[in-house]
Structure formats: C-alpha cells, structure tokens
Design an enzyme around this catalytic site. Sequence first.
Site, PDB file in Angstrom:
ATOM      1  CD  GLU A   8      12.464 -19.814  15.170  1.00  0.00           C
ATOM      2  OE1 GLU A   8      12.807 -19.010  14.299  1.00  0.00           O
ATOM      3  OE2 GLU A   8      11.294 -19.975  15.522  1.00  0.00           O
ATOM      4  CE  LYS A  32       9.076 -17.560  16.977  1.00  0.00           C
ATOM      5  NZ  LYS A  32       9.658 -17.594  15.630  1.00  0.00           N
ATOM      6  NE  ARG A  67      -2.532  -1.093   3.319  1.00  0.00           N
ATOM      7  CZ  ARG A  67      -3.150  -1.104   4.485  1.00  0.00           C
ATOM      8  NH1 ARG A  67      -4.414  -0.783   4.549  1.00  0.00           N
ATOM      9  NH2 ARG A  67      -2.519  -1.438   5.591  1.00  0.00           N
ATOM     10  CG  ASP A 104       5.719 -26.031   5.463  1.00  0.00           C
ATOM     11  OD1 ASP A 104       6.928 -25.820   5.709  1.00  0.00           O
ATOM     12  OD2 ASP A 104       4.913 -26.379   6.337  1.00  0.00           O
ATOM     13  CG  HIS A 105      10.355 -21.746   4.867  1.00  0.00           C
ATOM     14  ND1 HIS A 105       9.462 -21.393   5.845  1.00  0.00           N
ATOM     15  CD2 HIS A 105      11.561 -21.760   5.472  1.00  0.00           C
ATOM     16  CE1 HIS A 105      10.112 -21.200   6.986  1.00  0.00           C
ATOM     17  NE2 HIS A 105      11.383 -21.410   6.778  1.00  0.00           N
ATOM     18  CG  HIS A 149       7.378 -24.701   9.295  1.00  0.00           C
ATOM     19  ND1 HIS A 149       6.998 -24.453   8.007  1.00  0.00           N
ATOM     20  CD2 HIS A 149       7.621 -23.482   9.846  1.00  0.00           C
ATOM     21  CE1 HIS A 149       7.014 -23.143   7.780  1.00  0.00           C
ATOM     22  NE2 HIS A 149       7.379 -22.535   8.883  1.00  0.00           N
ATOM     23  CG  ASP A 193       4.947 -19.081  13.698  1.00  0.00           C
ATOM     24  OD1 ASP A 193       4.630 -18.513  12.644  1.00  0.00           O
ATOM     25  OD2 ASP A 193       6.106 -19.057  14.167  1.00  0.00           O
ATOM     26  CE  LYS A 206      14.054 -24.616   6.994  1.00  0.00           C
ATOM     27  NZ  LYS A 206      14.974 -23.525   7.235  1.00  0.00           N
ATOM     28  CE  LYS A 216       3.730 -20.776   9.297  1.00  0.00           C
ATOM     29  NZ  LYS A 216       4.686 -19.726   9.659  1.00  0.00           N
TER      30      LYS A 216
HETATM   31  C1  BG6 Z   1       8.305 -19.176   9.901  1.00  0.00           C
HETATM   32  C2  BG6 Z   1       7.707 -18.797  11.225  1.00  0.00           C
HETATM   33  O1  BG6 Z   1       7.376 -19.868   9.118  1.00  0.00           O
HETATM   34  O2  BG6 Z   1       9.434 -19.995  10.118  1.00  0.00           O
HETATM   35  C3  BG6 Z   1       8.723 -18.077  12.080  1.00  0.00           C
HETATM   36  O3  BG6 Z   1       6.577 -17.956  11.020  1.00  0.00           O
HETATM   37  C4  BG6 Z   1       9.972 -18.902  12.214  1.00  0.00           C
HETATM   38  O4  BG6 Z   1       8.190 -17.776  13.374  1.00  0.00           O
HETATM   39  C5  BG6 Z   1      10.470 -19.364  10.848  1.00  0.00           C
HETATM   40  O5  BG6 Z   1      10.960 -18.105  12.838  1.00  0.00           O
HETATM   41  C6  BG6 Z   1      11.610 -20.350  10.988  1.00  0.00           C
HETATM   42  O6  BG6 Z   1      12.149 -20.605   9.711  1.00  0.00           O
HETATM   43  P1  BG6 Z   1      13.675 -21.028   9.555  1.00  0.00           P
HETATM   44  O7  BG6 Z   1      13.803 -21.353   8.115  1.00  0.00           O
HETATM   45  O8  BG6 Z   1      14.489 -19.866   9.998  1.00  0.00           O
HETATM   46  O9  BG6 Z   1      13.844 -22.215  10.442  1.00  0.00           O
END
Ligand code: BG6
Length: 483
Positions: free
Chosen positions: A209, A332, A45, A170-171, A233, A228, A175, A141
Amino acid sequence: MVEPFDLVIFGGTGDLAVRKLLPALYHRFIDGQIPDSSRIVGIAREGLDDDSYREQVRETLGKTSGADKAKIEAFLKQVRYRSLDARKDEGWDEFAALIGEQPEHIRVFYLSTSPELFVDICGRLGHYKLNEGKSRVVLEKPIGRDLDSANQINDAVGRVFDESQTFRIDHYLGKETVQNLLALRFGNALFEPLWNNAHIDHVQITVSETLGTGNRSSYYDRAGALRDMVQNHILQLLCMVAMEPPSSLAPDAVRDEKLKVLNSLKHIDSSNVAQLTVRGQYRAGVADGAKVPGYLDELGDTKSHTETFVAVKAEIANWRWAGVPFYLRTGKRLPDRVSEIVVAFKPVPHSIFSADAGTLAQNRLVLRLQPDEGVKLWLTIKHPGPGGLRLRHVPLDMSFAEAFGVSQPDAYERLLLDVVRGNPTLFMRRDEVEAAWRWAGPILAAWSASGEAPRPYSAGSWGPSAAIALIERDGRTWSEDSE
Ligand code: BG6
C-alpha cells in the site's frame, strides 16, 4: 433480489461504514438487489437522528462511483440511525422495538467496532432477544489480538449466536480475483496436475500500500502489519492457493480444506524468527510523489515498536507443498498499491537452446487482485521474425476489465449479500481464526521477546533491505511482474 432484511451497522459513523459498507449497499441497491422494505440502520454513540445521519451518508455517496442524486435519495429512504452505547441499556428497548416491527425480515448485525465491544454488543443483542428469527452477526477483523482474546470473543459471541449465524468477514475473500482463483484452479484441467512441489518452485504473495496509517494510527499501533494484514487477509490468500480441491463449494467443504492448510503451517518462534521474518517501520520519505512524515512522527510516539511492514518465509508441512516456500510481504508507504499472488514454476529440466538464444525464465502465473484485476501467465516464446531463434518471456495477459468490459464490484458488495443469503463459504469459521492465531502468536511473542525495534525503511521504498535478503538468500527475487 435477496429476501427483505434489516442490516444494522454498529460503528455506523466509522471509517469502514462510511468508506465501504454504505457505498457497497448503495451499489447493490442501484442494481436492484435490495428489496424496498429493507432497512439499513446505523448505530453509534453520536447523538444524531435519521436526518443528520442521512446527510452524512448522502455526502459519502455523492463521492462514490455511480452517484446519482435521485437514486441516492431513494436509497436514503431505507437508511435509519439510532444512538446507542454498547455498554449502557439506554435506548436499547426502542431499538429492539424498531427491529421488531418487521419480524419476518432477515436481521444482520454488522459489528464494525473495536473488538473490545463485540462482547457487550452481543450480550445486549441476546438480552433484548434480537438474536431470534433469521438473525446473523458479522464480525469484522481483527478478532482479538491473540489466541486467548480471540477465544474470549468467540465464546461470548457463541453464547448468543450459533456458529451457523456467525459470519467472520475477511474482505479479501470477496475480491473477484480470489474467487477467480477457485475457478482457475478447479475449473481448468491444466493447472491442478502441476500444482505441487514437483512443479512449483515457490509462491509470493504481496499486498503493498502507498498509504500510511493516517487517522487509524491509534488502532494500527495496537495491531501492526502481522495482525492487521497477515494473520487474516494474507493467510486466507495462502489457503486459497494451497488448499486441496474441496469436494464442492459447500461452506464446510471449502473451510475444512483451508483449515488443514493453516494447521500445516510450520511453526515460527524464537528459534527461527530472525531467519524467517523481517519487520520494518517507515521513516519519512516520498510516497505518491509527495513528502510524507515517518510513522513515529504521525503517531506522536517515538518509542513504538509496531511494524508497518512484514515479510515472512512461510512453509506448509504436507506432501503437496514440502520444500515450496511461500514468501509473504505487506507494508504501508511502499512504492505501489499492488496486491498479487505469483506462482513461480520450476525451470525446464534441460535447455536445448544455445546461449545466444537468451535465458530461459521460469513460467509464472500472476494473479493480480488490485489494481487492474487480472491473470497473467508468463511464457517463453520465440521472438517473431528472422534473425535466429531468440527467446522472449512474454505474458498471456487477461485484464478482467478489458475482457469483460465491467468494473469489478467492491468485495463488500458480494460479502454483504452473502450474509443476507446465509452463505458462509467466503467467511472464516472459528477454528480457522484460531489456527491462524496459533501460527501468528509465536511470531509476535518472539519479536517481543527479542526486544529489537523494527528495521527502518524510507517511505516510498520496498521495505527494509533485509526483506530483499530474505528471499535472495534462497537464490530468488521478489517479482516485479516484468520479466
Ligand atoms: C484492512 C486493513 O483490513 O485492509 C487496512 O485493516 C488495509 O490496514 C486494508 O489498508 C486493505 O484493503 P484493500 O481492500 O484496500 O486492499
């Protein structure tokens, strides 16, 4: 090189676009995979123009690995910006005209916005006929916050894009180690005969993390660790470990098998949630060597019950996995940034060694997703040299960086180009998302019905002590990858 494409990022000035998507595209560009006529269009925006957006992207890319001034400038030539509001028509005609300039291009619409906007964006993409030709939509997501809201989103997207055009990202599936799990399980004759409840004692999946929720706390507070990280994941990782061998890597062959796993997860609800789950919330402590505030202080709301840590004992009710717990945990502000899958095998049935030889430890296969991607297989061997037969537990250790001398590409690099190629194998199908919500929803409902606050843990610790008790009650411990 892939076919020429226009990739439009809704949420083009957001955290994900800046930290991940644009650097990923830049890396594919410098590897020569992006054709010159392709365009990357940031949408948000903010009233920026092409030049001021390029300036922002320039700054981001200047900090990325492989930053090279001339290459960044060449990449920026392919970058555009349009200011649009998903809820207003203003500017959409011009945007549609821009995309219409190259009708033969593959069109990718990446929705990296809050999911509440997915419906409006797709509605307008349909209205302006941008869903025609070789077009695809990518949904970041979280897709909804429960089954109902996920269904609403999927229905609305489905009115504009077919399932075959819809890429739910879903990244974690991008990996390297996750894809390597496919190679390891199905490219070696060694593991599959042992890959069941006769030989595997339990599985652990940890995604820890050190970072807190930082500037994402307003999103995070509405989500929490289960939505999350676990619903997507971690369940996807669990599926890759637990699925039956697909007949090929064809998208639906793989996704059918993952879906069966999700549908076989044992239900967790108010009757067993206290035994099978632990949720925590970090308090002030020390992380990465520095004092950090607690979650509630960062959020500025002392009443939030959002969990920043979760541990779950999940079970899969089928012949292969009955009786094999899958211990899942994520949080976290934990002591290390580690993502790994540990497959712990059963002990040998009988020891022929004397007590002074040392203890026999379980074989463990450790797949490390990050950092230091690689695979370790812990074996028992004889300590070399004289002095009697002394047993040692040592790893056969393969670090991918050392073995192949290459750094791992970011997960988004692979996945973005898979979208362009139209290959959905590593993306979630609608029924998978629904099955994952059917498992996660009752857990969330049971937590909320209990009215209990998450258990506090100090930043820099491994979560609440109840998470240790969760696994120790079963006579097992969380892996530290050192035994
Ligand atoms: C994201 C979450 O999908 O994945 C984040 O929303 C998280 O909270 C992140 O930190 C972790 O991804 P990666 O690739 O750094 O493990």
